[in-house]
Design an enzyme around this catalytic site. Sequence first.
Site, PDB file in Angstrom:
ATOM      1  N   CYS A  49       0.812  -1.203   0.000  1.00 28.61           N
ATOM      2  CA  CYS A  49       0.000   0.000   0.000  1.00 28.61           C
ATOM      3  C   CYS A  49       0.845   1.252   0.000  1.00 28.61           C
ATOM      4  O   CYS A  49       0.319   2.356  -0.024  1.00 28.61           O
ATOM      5  CB  CYS A  49      -0.928   0.011   1.212  1.00 28.61           C
ATOM      6  SG  CYS A  49      -0.021   0.012   2.749  1.00 28.61           S
ATOM      7  N   CYS A  69      -1.404  -3.934   7.795  1.00 23.35           N
ATOM      8  CA  CYS A  69      -0.928  -2.706   8.433  1.00 23.35           C
ATOM      9  C   CYS A  69      -0.229  -3.043   9.751  1.00 23.35           C
ATOM     10  O   CYS A  69       0.758  -2.405  10.127  1.00 23.35           O
ATOM     11  CB  CYS A  69      -2.085  -1.756   8.707  1.00 23.35           C
ATOM     12  SG  CYS A  69      -3.242  -1.595   7.350  1.00 23.35           S
TER      13      CYS A  69
HETATM   14  S1  FES Z   1      -3.555   0.274   4.301  1.00 25.78           S
HETATM   15 FE1  FES Z   1      -1.450   0.435   4.279  1.00 25.78          FE
HETATM   16  S2  FES Z   1      -0.865   0.554   6.328  1.00 25.78           S
HETATM   17 FE2  FES Z   1      -2.989   0.341   6.348  1.00 25.78          FE
END
Ligand code: FES
Lengths: 397, 397, 148
Positions: free
Chosen positions: C33, C103
């Site tokens: 992400c 995460c």
């Molecule tokens: S979506 Fe990337 S750290 Fe939470």
Amino acid sequence: MKTRIYLDNAATTKTSQEVVDAMLPYFTEDYGNASSIYEIGQRSREAITKAREQIAQVIGAKTEEIYFTAGGSEADNWALKATFEAYEGKGNHIITTKIEHHAILHTCEYLEKKGARITYLDVDENGLVDLEELQKAICPETILISIMFANNEIGTIEPIKEIGMIAKEHGVLFHTDAVQAFGQVPIDVDDMNIDMLSSSAHKINGPKGIGFLYIRKGVKIRSFVHGGAQERKRRAGTENVPGIVGYGVAAKRAAETMEERTKKERELRDYFIQRVLEEVPYTKLNGDPVKRLPNNMNFSFRFIEGESLLIMLDMKGIAGSSGSACTSGSLDPSHVLLSIGLPHEIAHGSLRLTLGEDITKEDLDYTLEQIKEIVGRLRELSPLYEDFVRKQKNSKN
Amino acid sequence: MKTRIYLDNAATTKTSQEVVDAMLPYFTEDYGNASSIYEIGQRSREAITKAREQIAQVIGAKTEEIYFTAGGSEADNWALKATFEAYEGKGNHIITTKIEHHAILHTCEYLEKKGARITYLDVDENGLVDLEELQKAICPETILISIMFANNEIGTIEPIKEIGMIAKEHGVLFHTDAVQAFGQVPIDVDDMNIDMLSSSAHKINGPKGIGFLYIRKGVKIRSFVHGGAQERKRRAGTENVPGIVGYGVAAKRAAETMEERTKKERELRDYFIQRVLEEVPYTKLNGDPVKRLPNNMNFSFRFIEGESLLIMLDMKGIAGSSGSACTSGSLDPSHVLLSIGLPHEIAHGSLRLTLGEDITKEDLDYTLEQIKEIVGRLRELSPLYEDFVRKQKNSKN
Amino acid sequence: MYSEKVMDHFQNPRNVGEIENASGVGTVGNAKCGDIMRIYLDIDENQIIKDCKFKTFGCGAAVATSSMATELVKGKTIQEALQVTNKAVMEALDGLPPVKVHCSLLAEEAIHAALWDYAEKHGIKIEGLTKPKSDIHEGEEEEEEEEY
Ligand code: FES
Ligand SMILES: Cc1ncc(COP(=O)(O)O)c(C=O)c1O
Ligand SMILES: Cc1ncc(COP(=O)(O)O)c(C=O)c1O
Ligand code: FES
């Protein structure tokens, strides 16, 4: 004249006030996008989850097996087209019946052009499929059996549990178009070995424009509408939150009232059928007398034509529907009535009346009186009737 | 905290009370099937005709060229898939852009598996397609150009009239996804040479779950949902009468208020953009500053991540949306922001705010104060900001 | 979407900041992400973590897990800190939504990276600690990739 007696509940139903009331806040208050992160969107999401639970419960499914669509037709299209794509490695053969709804039949015709081989099973004079025929039709290339739970015109309920068993034994997927059956008869997808099931809210006093496809976990399924990540990435499009909420309430309501409501409907139905057959000569009941949707009555009145009958009933405040398809863009008589063996001219003179929860015995008595009168008048108009009477006279002489 | 300031109108809008009021009778009074013959069904049919007229007028189409769908995604899927099928004799090449909505992009990916060749045009740093690139991409096998009218994330309005001209000159069909543009900017399908156009009611204060595909007369089109004879036999399924009626009213309303409403929105938009750029350091406006939807504002705040910003705004009663896709099931940053050349970490720190008709200057002033504070706090948290500040210090020494 | 605990740690993150002359600093990024987390450790001569601070560029879950992770390792020995896994952090936060599990891995990895930095600076070896990757591509929790 305003419709006073609505007897076309198989076509669509009145959205119940309770359903509308449940929907309203999602138009003007909790209107947020259900896929969004903020609080107003979360309320939409929670409402969808609740509706999914309410619906899943009715058929013994898991909530994550319910995928919302725009209605029964989309669910039917999806089930067939996506299965055909996902299982092309296994085969190209689909088994269905001759009396399916057009959402199935026309999709099958489309798939034939794409290389599918379709077996359309015959039905008997009551509209029932023959389980032996079904067995015989299965071959190694068969990927799907799609047989409706109950027929929309003649109300015949198919032997779904037995079909499910056969499908399971042969390792073939089983889809059922339950648009007419959901909320009217008990359904258990596990007990009946149903892998996919279509339904539409507006048939059970829910809103129009919303339906679902049940897809058993493990069934390989492709998307039909591609795009956003809604419905577990399976069906794109901003969720119709009010529609989904209304569907949930309608499903819950239908399940809760099913026993009592259908008991009452069966009584009214049988009362009316008996009186019609006794009091209107040259009349035939279409569909199975017992394995029949609680709210369905379908008659053929010889020597007359359905559209005229319908319009005259309408003028008396009674809404029904006809096997005669003049109304639906095609002039062919109903494929269902032809499939159960009715000759063209008799198929043309058919009337379907389908009960709703508000219908009373008095309504039916009034309807019967009108039918008697109108059928009489139309027969007076009918050259077929004239021939018939003349022939009878001659044979007596 | 309840949402007080709703700035996510590009995602979905509140259904206006006028629209809901217009829909209500079709749930519980005129609920008859619009394809049926009786009087209660006829009232549904008339209501649909009226809505079709109201909508056709907005884009200068004929009523019989408007086909209702379940929303923008279905319309997009339909346009692409059916054109691919109907014109396979001519070719298999489709031209689109890199910044389309997923309803287009994922459908294109699907069609690629079916043998389509797709050209995804680049856009410049403001999100505009290059007309010369488009010209160059056209080849004898090109059957369709599908380019969105206005982008849903950055609000950029594409040169639709010029694209339509190019399509016409080359005898190629032109579809435009106008889900964001319909009701926001003037559209004339004839003047702009548009052959197909997608739209969705819930973006213009209409209900969710209803959209339309405009199909110019003469375009060969196949069904996407097969079944009953609704929508001139092109799109099966019992008509969602309340949805259609609501759409008609919403379209009429949007057209009537367009000039005044968008003038006000443009003023508010430009006021807010200017203040943000001046008062929040390290901030960039995404999308074209002028060729821009009147209600769209999209910023990248360097060093911070969008989801955190969104949640904190939500806690202050402000609903927006983010280029960061953490929220929508995928973790990739927005393909639109990457396509206009933003690096990953800057794309991640984006915020889209889209105006609705009720938003005032005071709302925006409050929003700006909150943004300033939250962006400040998040930067304090950010290792990227720390590095940046350190580097600046070092370079000064 | 998030539990109350997550929201609390997100809104009022504990131990935000930098430590001057930290014993160990670890920065990791999540390739999935694009989010980034940095942890500072202040470790005394008895190998006890006296202080811990963080900075995070990431979603709400990333901020909350950083905050919770720093709370969990503060006052612990190095060996105890190694036991602070992403699962432990998630449990302490009353869970995370499935798409947000990755995460919490950031927090675990950032602590490991800071400990690795400490070990390298002091020329010691920490039992059970392997060199952390700076980019995390975790294989678990991956949704089955199907065709649509
Ligand atoms: S979506 Fe990337 S750290 Fe939470
Ligand atoms: C540009 C664009 N196209 C298509 C869609 C899909 O519309 P719907 O969600 O109504 O299916 C949207 C909105 O979600 C959009 O913004
Ligand atoms: C058996 C059956 N299948 C499918 C449908 C299609 O449902 P809808 O019109 O909601 O798309 C209907 C009703 O029209 C039906 O009776
Ligand atoms: S005579 Fe009118 S439809 Fe046949």
